[in-house]
Write a protein that holds these residues in place. Structure first.
Motif, mmCIF file in Angstrom:
data_model
loop_
_atom_site.group_PDB
_atom_site.id
_atom_site.type_symbol
_atom_site.label_atom_id
_atom_site.label_comp_id
_atom_site.label_asym_id
_atom_site.label_seq_id
_atom_site.Cartn_x
_atom_site.Cartn_y
_atom_site.Cartn_z
ATOM 1 N N LEU A 1 0.852 -1.196 0.000
ATOM 2 C CA LEU A 1 0.000 0.000 0.000
ATOM 3 C C LEU A 1 0.882 1.238 0.000
ATOM 4 O O LEU A 1 1.812 1.347 0.809
ATOM 5 C CB LEU A 1 -0.909 0.007 1.228
ATOM 6 N N ASN A 2 0.578 2.179 -0.905
ATOM 7 C CA ASN A 2 1.473 3.326 -1.039
ATOM 8 C C ASN A 2 0.745 4.465 -1.751
ATOM 9 O O ASN A 2 0.663 4.478 -2.981
ATOM 10 C CB ASN A 2 2.718 2.902 -1.833
ATOM 11 N N VAL A 3 0.218 5.407 -0.994
ATOM 12 C CA VAL A 3 -0.449 6.551 -1.622
ATOM 13 C C VAL A 3 0.377 7.834 -1.546
ATOM 14 O O VAL A 3 0.147 8.769 -2.313
ATOM 15 C CB VAL A 3 -1.854 6.805 -0.998
ATOM 16 N N GLU B 1 -6.229 1.307 -2.624
ATOM 17 C CA GLU B 1 -5.937 2.735 -2.527
ATOM 18 C C GLU B 1 -7.087 3.491 -3.181
ATOM 19 O O GLU B 1 -7.563 3.102 -4.250
ATOM 20 C CB GLU B 1 -4.604 3.037 -3.211
ATOM 21 N N SER B 2 -7.537 4.571 -2.560
ATOM 22 C CA SER B 2 -8.741 5.273 -3.022
ATOM 23 C C SER B 2 -8.626 5.769 -4.457
ATOM 24 O O SER B 2 -9.637 5.911 -5.153
ATOM 25 C CB SER B 2 -9.047 6.446 -2.093
ATOM 26 N N ARG B 3 -7.404 5.998 -4.932
ATOM 27 C CA ARG B 3 -7.219 6.563 -6.268
ATOM 28 C C ARG B 3 -7.756 5.673 -7.378
ATOM 29 O O ARG B 3 -8.032 6.156 -8.480
ATOM 30 C CB ARG B 3 -5.744 6.848 -6.521
ATOM 31 N N ILE C 1 -2.820 12.420 3.875
ATOM 32 C CA ILE C 1 -3.494 11.127 3.757
ATOM 33 C C ILE C 1 -4.717 11.172 4.657
ATOM 34 O O ILE C 1 -4.623 11.578 5.823
ATOM 35 C CB ILE C 1 -2.579 9.951 4.171
ATOM 36 N N GLY C 2 -5.861 10.777 4.113
ATOM 37 C CA GLY C 2 -7.085 10.753 4.891
ATOM 38 C C GLY C 2 -7.185 9.486 5.724
ATOM 39 O O GLY C 2 -6.411 8.535 5.549
ATOM 40 N N PRO C 3 -8.139 9.446 6.661
ATOM 41 C CA PRO C 3 -8.282 8.256 7.520
ATOM 42 C C PRO C 3 -8.752 7.036 6.742
ATOM 43 O O PRO C 3 -9.437 7.143 5.717
ATOM 44 C CB PRO C 3 -9.341 8.695 8.534
#
Length: 608
Positions: free
Chosen positions: A466-468, A501-503, A556-558
């Motif tokens: 995981l990596n945003v 990831e949200s993206r 970064i959001g929660p």
């Protein structure tokens, strides 16, 4: 002729006729008995057993374990001579000429003149090989192309494999672990049930076999140790195939080994037992296959020829089901000695749930560490809970990138004799079939040495990180944090999970700040409060200072935690299989979703 002589001749003739009639009747009785035994499957099992024992005796005479012992005692020399052999063999291929293999005479020159590579460096070469062109990456054409989902979802990667590599994979890997099983679990190989679809899913392009998994290369050899094959038909659903395989496994109380490619798949098999045990037991009792299955009559007849009514076994099974499903594997098959599944990234949860529930009291054995790119190691310690693999020095040439430099494009590498116990490395492989200094993306830890060869533990795959914002949380680390959090949710236990990831969520991203979406299936709770869900974010902040700093800055959001059902994960895996063309039982468990189609599949099944 006197009357007495005539009487003697008549008596002799009558005696001979009686003997002939008796012999004919006896022969007919034997034929009827053999037919009845054949119908019941006992003769087939006996003849199959003879073939199995001949096969295993042949393997034991080869003593591949001693050969591995010699190779690992001379690991550095074995590696160096193998590399020179590979480069010399392929120096006249198109790839070998382009990269001046004739000038690469040893390990230092190879490392200096040939860069580290990824799949994109070979994509064009493999496409032309797939089309039937020869002498591109390897001499002639490959024996097969192995499909792997490491590529794009709808256009999976394909890795060439030669006949030589197929043979070495069997001799250096499979033959060794079969010896390990024979030594540690006596007579276990006499009765093995494997749950699989893949052997019937091969196809061809330009005369080259396309196969879904490396094990398929030698499945025809291993058929000798598996239970009698069950007729399959293209009209059968996945559920019908597994139901029938499970039906025949339940019939045989003397099974010693249960085998599947991956632990998640074995969990799926046992979910069929939990949901459909009444139907399975009725079929065993009545000696027929569920009439609701719409199979061709000839296929149904072939299957039912192996089924005879067995009320005694049916009652035994009913009694075991009444006791519950925890530990049922050992109760249904009292001689069960071991479960065989391959370790893969993200399989820890599935294996542990099986060990804690259905397969309680039965050891698990992951015999090999191998990928589509080649055999890496063999597990010599089946009794250990965490699989460890001795690196096979003659299967491929290996290099190691220290994990703290693995984000570089061309980092320095270490050879087999240079690695240190306790350190983590990204594994690099040069195989016999056209991949050179190829970055597998697997991160391993050296836990010790077998003679002079490293012993490896697979930690995680870099593709599942995981990596945003550059925080890089590995799959194994996230799993530990999630388990820690679940323990803080009263009454909850984790059944399954995946994250994204949200993206990649498109219209379902749910906010402008990049963040993790986590999909969980829980046992013991039906919902979670916002406070409970936020505990996962707090745990990540505690465990990963870089993540905490990004959260403090607001970049970064929660974490968003979403509840879904256990069946949604099967639908996810079926989608991966359908999009990639890889058979369901050959799909590795997916923990970190990298494609929008997969993330949206999970989002649509969220209920809280």
């Amino acid at each position: 002729m006197t009357k007495s002589r005539t009487a003697r001749l008549q008596f002799t003739l009558e005696l001979m006729i009686s003997l002939v009639i008796f012999t004919l009747l006896l022969g007919a009785g034997v034929i009827v008995l053999l037919f009845a035994l054949w119908k019941s499957g006992r003769v087939r099992h006996w003849t199959a057993g003879l073939g199995r024992r001949r096969f295993l005796n042949h393997l034991s005479r080869k003593n591949r374990g001693k050969i591995l012992h010699y190779d690992t005692s001379n690991a550095q020399a074995a590696q160096e001579s193998l590399l020179v052999e590979i480069l010399k063999k392929h120096q006249n291929t198109e790839y070998g000429q382009k990269h001046n293999f004739k000038d690469l005479i040893d390990v230092p020159s190879f490392q200096k003149l040939h860069p580290l590579t990824r799949y994109s460096d070979y994509k064009d070469y493999i496409q032309r090989t797939k089309e039937g062109q020869e002498n591109i990456l390897l001499q002639g054409r490959p024996h097969a192309l192995i499909t792997t989902t490491a590529g794009t979802l709808t256009n999976p990667s394909m890795i060439p494999i030669s006949t030589k590599s197929t043979k070495e994979l069997f001799l250096q890997g499979t033959a060794v672990y079969l010896e390990v099983i024979q030594s540690n679990f006596p007579e276990a190989l006499e009765k093995v049930a494997k749950f699989t679809f893949s052997p019937n899913d091969n196809h061809f392009e330009a005369g080259i076999t396309i196969i879904p998994h490396p094990s398929v290369c030698f499945f025809s050899l291993l058929e000798k140790i598996y239970s009698s094959p069950i007729p399959l038909h293209t009209s059968m659903s996945h559920y019908e195939i597994l139901y029938i395989q499970l039906l025949f496994a339940l019939k045989d109380m003397d099974l010693r080994i249960l085998e599947a490619n991956y632990s998640w798949f074995l969990r799926h098999v046992f979910s069929i037992l939990e949901e459909h045990w009444e139907s399975l037991i009725t079929d065993i009792q009545q000696g027929r296959l569920n009439p609701e299955f719409k199979l061709p009559l000839n296929i149904r007849k072939q299957i039912e020829n192996g089924l005879i009514p067995d009320a005694v076994r049916a009652e035994e099974l009913r009694a075991q089901v009444k006791e519950g499903f925890c530990g049922i594997a050992k109760r249904v098959w009292p001689n069960l000695q071991v479960v065989i599944t391959l370790e893969s990234g993200g399989s820890d949860l599935d294996r542990q749930i099986l060990k804690d529930t259905i397969c309680q009291g039965v050891p698990f054995y992951s015999p090999l560490y191998y990928t589509a790119e080649g055999l890496c190691g063999v597990n010599l310690w089946p009794a250990e809970d965490v699989p460890h693999y001795t690196l096979c020095p003659r299967s491929a040439f290996f290099e190691f990138i220290p994990v703290d430099t693995s984000d570089q494009d061309q980092p320095q590498t270490l050879c087999i004799q240079d690695v240190s116990e306790g350190k983590a490395y990204e594994l690099v492989i040069t195989n016999r079939d056209g991949l050179y200094r190829y970055r597998l993306g697997d991160v391993v830890q050296v836990t010790g040495f077998h003679n002079r060869s490293p012993i490896l533990e697979l930690l995680y795959r870099k593709s599942q990180t995981l990596n945003v914002r550059g925080e890089r949380i590995s799959e194994s680390s996230f799993h530990e944090s999630l388990l820690h959090t679940v323990n803080m949710w009263p009454g909850a236990s984790l059944l399954n999970y995946c994250c994204a990831e949200s993206r990649i969520m498109g219209q379902f991203s749910g906010g402008s700040d990049p963040h993790y979406k986590v999909f969980v299936a829980l046992k013991g709770v039906r919902d979670l409060s916002e406070e409970q869900r936020y505990k996962l974010d707090q745990t990540l902040q505690e465990h990963f200072p870089i993540y905490k700093s990004f959260r403090f800055k607001g970049s970064i959001g929660p974490v968003r935690v979403h509840l879904t059902s256990p069946k949604s994960f099967l639908k996810l895996t079926e989608l991966v299989a359908n999009l990639s063309g890889v058979p369901l039982d050959c799909v590795q468990v997916t923990r970190t979703l990298k494609y929008q189609e997969l993330a949206e599949c999970m989002w649509k099944q969220v209920f809280s």
